[in-house]
Design an enzyme around this catalytic site. Structure first.
Site, short mmCIF file in Angstrom:
data_model
loop_
_atom_site.label_atom_id
_atom_site.label_comp_id
_atom_site.label_asym_id
_atom_site.label_seq_id
_atom_site.Cartn_x
_atom_site.Cartn_y
_atom_site.Cartn_z
N ARG A 1 -7.54 100.67 -15.40
CA ARG A 1 -6.54 100.18 -16.36
C ARG A 1 -6.24 101.17 -17.46
O ARG A 1 -5.13 101.20 -18.00
CB ARG A 1 -7.04 98.89 -17.01
CG ARG A 1 -7.32 97.79 -16.07
CD ARG A 1 -7.72 96.59 -16.86
NE ARG A 1 -6.66 96.17 -17.76
CZ ARG A 1 -5.62 95.44 -17.41
NH1 ARG A 1 -5.51 95.03 -16.17
NH2 ARG A 1 -4.71 95.11 -18.29
N ARG B 1 -5.93 90.49 -19.41
CA ARG B 1 -5.66 91.81 -20.00
C ARG B 1 -4.19 92.26 -19.97
O ARG B 1 -3.86 93.26 -19.33
CB ARG B 1 -6.57 92.87 -19.36
CG ARG B 1 -8.03 92.52 -19.48
CD ARG B 1 -8.92 93.58 -18.93
NE ARG B 1 -9.06 94.74 -19.81
CZ ARG B 1 -9.79 95.81 -19.51
NH1 ARG B 1 -10.42 95.87 -18.35
NH2 ARG B 1 -9.90 96.81 -20.35
N CYS C 1 -7.64 91.70 -13.42
CA CYS C 1 -8.86 92.46 -13.68
C CYS C 1 -10.05 91.51 -13.59
O CYS C 1 -9.92 90.32 -13.90
CB CYS C 1 -8.75 93.06 -15.07
SG CYS C 1 -10.21 93.87 -15.64
N ARG D 1 -18.50 104.21 -12.48
CA ARG D 1 -17.27 104.39 -13.26
C ARG D 1 -17.59 104.75 -14.70
O ARG D 1 -16.84 105.48 -15.34
CB ARG D 1 -16.45 103.10 -13.26
CG ARG D 1 -15.81 102.79 -11.94
CD ARG D 1 -14.91 101.61 -12.07
NE ARG D 1 -13.92 101.86 -13.13
CZ ARG D 1 -12.95 101.02 -13.45
NH1 ARG D 1 -12.83 99.88 -12.81
NH2 ARG D 1 -12.09 101.31 -14.41
N ASP E 1 -18.69 94.83 -24.50
CA ASP E 1 -19.23 95.68 -23.44
C ASP E 1 -20.76 95.63 -23.37
O ASP E 1 -21.36 96.27 -22.50
CB ASP E 1 -18.76 97.14 -23.64
CG ASP E 1 -17.27 97.29 -23.38
OD1 ASP E 1 -16.68 96.40 -22.76
OD2 ASP E 1 -16.71 98.32 -23.81
N LYS F 1 -17.35 107.41 -22.32
CA LYS F 1 -16.21 107.18 -21.41
C LYS F 1 -14.96 106.75 -22.18
O LYS F 1 -13.88 107.30 -22.00
CB LYS F 1 -16.58 106.09 -20.38
CG LYS F 1 -15.39 105.52 -19.63
CD LYS F 1 -15.78 104.44 -18.65
CE LYS F 1 -15.85 103.05 -19.21
NZ LYS F 1 -14.55 102.33 -19.35
N ASN F 2 -15.11 105.75 -23.03
CA ASN F 2 -13.93 105.19 -23.68
C ASN F 2 -13.39 106.09 -24.80
O ASN F 2 -12.36 105.78 -25.39
CB ASN F 2 -14.22 103.78 -24.20
CG ASN F 2 -14.35 102.80 -23.04
OD1 ASN F 2 -13.99 103.13 -21.90
ND2 ASN F 2 -14.88 101.62 -23.31
N1 EPU Z 1 -4.81 92.12 -25.31
C1 EPU Z 1 -3.59 91.47 -25.28
N2 EPU Z 1 -2.46 92.24 -25.29
C2 EPU Z 1 -2.50 93.60 -25.34
C3 EPU Z 1 -3.73 94.24 -25.36
C4 EPU Z 1 -4.88 93.49 -25.35
O1 EPU Z 1 -3.53 90.24 -25.24
O2 EPU Z 1 -1.42 94.21 -25.33
C5 EPU Z 1 -6.05 91.32 -25.35
C6 EPU Z 1 -6.96 91.59 -24.17
O3 EPU Z 1 -6.58 90.83 -23.04
C7 EPU Z 1 -8.30 91.19 -24.74
C8 EPU Z 1 -8.19 91.66 -26.19
O4 EPU Z 1 -6.80 91.76 -26.45
O5 EPU Z 1 -8.44 89.81 -24.69
C9 EPU Z 1 -8.85 92.98 -26.53
O6 EPU Z 1 -8.50 93.93 -25.55
P1 EPU Z 1 -8.36 95.48 -25.85
O7 EPU Z 1 -6.92 95.85 -25.70
O8 EPU Z 1 -9.03 95.82 -27.13
O9 EPU Z 1 -9.17 96.10 -24.64
P2 EPU Z 1 -8.81 97.42 -23.89
O10 EPU Z 1 -8.24 98.38 -24.85
O11 EPU Z 1 -8.06 97.12 -22.65
C10 EPU Z 1 -11.08 98.65 -24.36
C11 EPU Z 1 -12.17 99.25 -23.54
C12 EPU Z 1 -12.93 98.14 -22.84
C13 EPU Z 1 -13.51 97.22 -23.91
C14 EPU Z 1 -12.39 96.69 -24.80
C15 EPU Z 1 -12.88 95.84 -25.95
C16 EPU Z 1 -11.26 101.41 -22.96
C17 EPU Z 1 -10.73 102.32 -21.92
N3 EPU Z 1 -11.60 100.17 -22.57
O12 EPU Z 1 -10.25 97.93 -23.44
O13 EPU Z 1 -14.00 98.76 -22.13
O14 EPU Z 1 -14.17 96.14 -23.31
O15 EPU Z 1 -11.63 97.78 -25.34
O16 EPU Z 1 -13.73 96.55 -26.76
O17 EPU Z 1 -11.40 101.79 -24.11
C18 EPU Z 1 -15.65 98.92 -20.47
O18 EPU Z 1 -15.89 100.07 -20.88
O19 EPU Z 1 -16.41 98.33 -19.66
C19 EPU Z 1 -14.47 98.22 -20.96
C20 EPU Z 1 -13.94 97.17 -20.34
#
Ligand code: EPU
Length: 418
Positions: free
Chosen positions: A92, A121, A116, A397, A305, A22-23
């Protein structure tokens, strides 16, 4: 709305095949915005999130076809750069269109994702990156609005490691003028997969998979044909735990051993037997599950995850386990539901202290997010009696037919209408 019923106690045995990730597929779909023409992907999982991204691309003017794992995204007639609140609020990852829309159209209007279930996030790092590349950014009526006649390659230091943040800025900078260097880039395999596909489209990206990624801007990208999406490492890990939890013997096929190293390491400590076989992983659970401490970390650390799923395993382990969540502070919604099944879990700050109990007992439960639902399905497999999991749409999802796949290896699991 469906609910899942699991009657616990069966040992899982046999072969199970992992679906596309998915990701990985979501950013690949967003990448199509940068091309003009028909992109095709294989091994695309049939998931609610993939359908949501498809809907969003359709709103932007793309033509989408999906059949038997083959997805085609034709971006010849893209004519819209607005990602509406109604879609972004349901997923998201829709924010991944921000970078490519800005690069292709010189402007975008993308709804800001709101709160969320797993934490706050924010997307400040996405916006910081775009702003360094030269985009003008405004927040108006709940939308991020970007304008940028031509993005300029720059050095972008991320303050924290962010997966979709790295992907979004990579997507924006492939068409920028000059060289972009991402510092403290996320190293997740899905980021590498995106770089591989962008390079197939004609981009010039080096260093993906490390924390420094260099992108030399090009004038245009062309569509990609027949790219096979990488296997889902979180689905892989979920099956590994299902086997360890039920003293099972599962041959998990079409997965990548090298992407689940941290999970392999912990399951070996727990006492499971693990072997790498051609194109797959065999996991045999042992009678005794030893407790281990776990801290979630960016890749190659233990994935957030998988935190909920390993908590289920620890809830019936021998002894005490401390599970520390460092990525999303509020990602503990499943603990309340696991407690209802008899688990002994206490939350202390961003850690969960889990004291293993001899058995869990089936109960009606409610899923709060995707990985929480997986942890409850796993708990149901190990529990005595029947477990009911409501709000199954969370599971759908991100897991392709998880209940059906578990049924083929011996689980008593089925769906009922609520
Ligand atoms: N963060 C910030 N500012 C930003 C971006 C992130 O403070 O601009 C913080 C987040 O709040 C969090 C940390 O940085 O505390 C890491 O977040 P990240 O941005 O890496 O997460 P994401 O990109 O929103 C992806 C996956 C998630 C997975 C996370 C961590 C996708 C579509 N989603 O989310 O997947 O948990 O990386 O590995 O790739 C899931 O599949 O269930 C899922 C939530």
């Amino acid at each position: 709305m469906d609910k899942i019923i699991v009657e616990g106690g069966n040992r899982l045995e046999g072969e199970v095949t992992v679906s596309g990730a998915k990701n990985a597929v979501l950013p690949l779909m967003a990448a199509c915005i940068l091309t003009e023409g028909r992109n095709t992907f294989m091994n695309v999982p049939d998931l609610a999130d993939v359908r949501t991204m498809a809907k969003l691309l359709k709103i932007l003017g793309a033509e989408i076809y999906y059949e038997n794992g083959e997805l085609s995204v034709d971006t010849t007639h893209l004519n819209n750069w607005i990602a509406p609140y109604e879609l972004v609020k349901t997923m998201r990852a829709s924010v991944l269109v921000l970078g490519p829309l800005t690069a292709r159209f010189g402007c975008s209007r993308v709804s800001l994702p709101g709160g969320c279930a797993i934490g706050e996030r924010p997307i400040d790092q996405h916006l910081k990156g775009l702003s360094i590349l030269g985009a003008n950014i405004q927040i108006e009526e709940g939308y991020v609005e970007t304008t940028a006649p031509k993005l300029q390659g720059k050095i972008i230091p991320f303050d924290i490691s962010t997966v979709t943040g790295t992907e979004n800025i990579m997507l924006a900078s492939v068409l920028a003028e000059g060289e972009t260097v991402l510092l403290n880039a996320a190293c997740e395999p899905e980021v590498t997969e995106l770089a591989v596909v962008l390079n197939k489209m004609g981009a010039k990206i080096q260093g993906a998979g490390t924390d420094i990624i260099t992108i030399r801007g090009v004038d245009r990208l062309h569509p990609v044909e027949g790219h096979e999406v990488m296997p889902d490492r979180i689905e892989t890990g979920t099956f590994m735990i299902a086997s360890a939890l039920t003293q099972g013997d599962l041959l998990i096929k079409k997965c990548r051993f090298e992407n689940v190293g941290a999970i392999v390491g912990k399951l070996l400590e727990v006492g499971a037997e693990i072997s790498r076989v051609d194109g797959g992983i065999r996991v045999r659970g042992s009678d005794r599950i030893k407790s281990v401490d776990i801290t979630t970390l960016p890749y190659p650390g233990f994935p957030t995850d998988m935190q909920a799923q390993i908590m289920t395993l620890m809830s019936i382990a021998d002894g005490l386990s401390v599970i520390t969540e460092t990525i999303f502070q509020q990602r503990f919604m499943h603990t309340g539901e696991l407690r209802r099944m008899g688990a002994d879990v206490k939350l202390v700050g961003n850690s969960a202290v889990v004291r293993g109990v001899p058995y869990l007992s089936g109960a009606p439960t409610m899923a709060s997010d995707l990985r929480a639902s997986a942890s409850l399905v796993l708990a149901g497999l190990a529990a005595q009696g029947k477990t009911q999991i409501s709000r199954v749409y969370h599971l759908d999802r991100g897991y392709e037919r998880l209940d059906k796949k578990l049924e083929t290896v011996g689980a008593r699991i089925w769906r009922e209408e609520e």
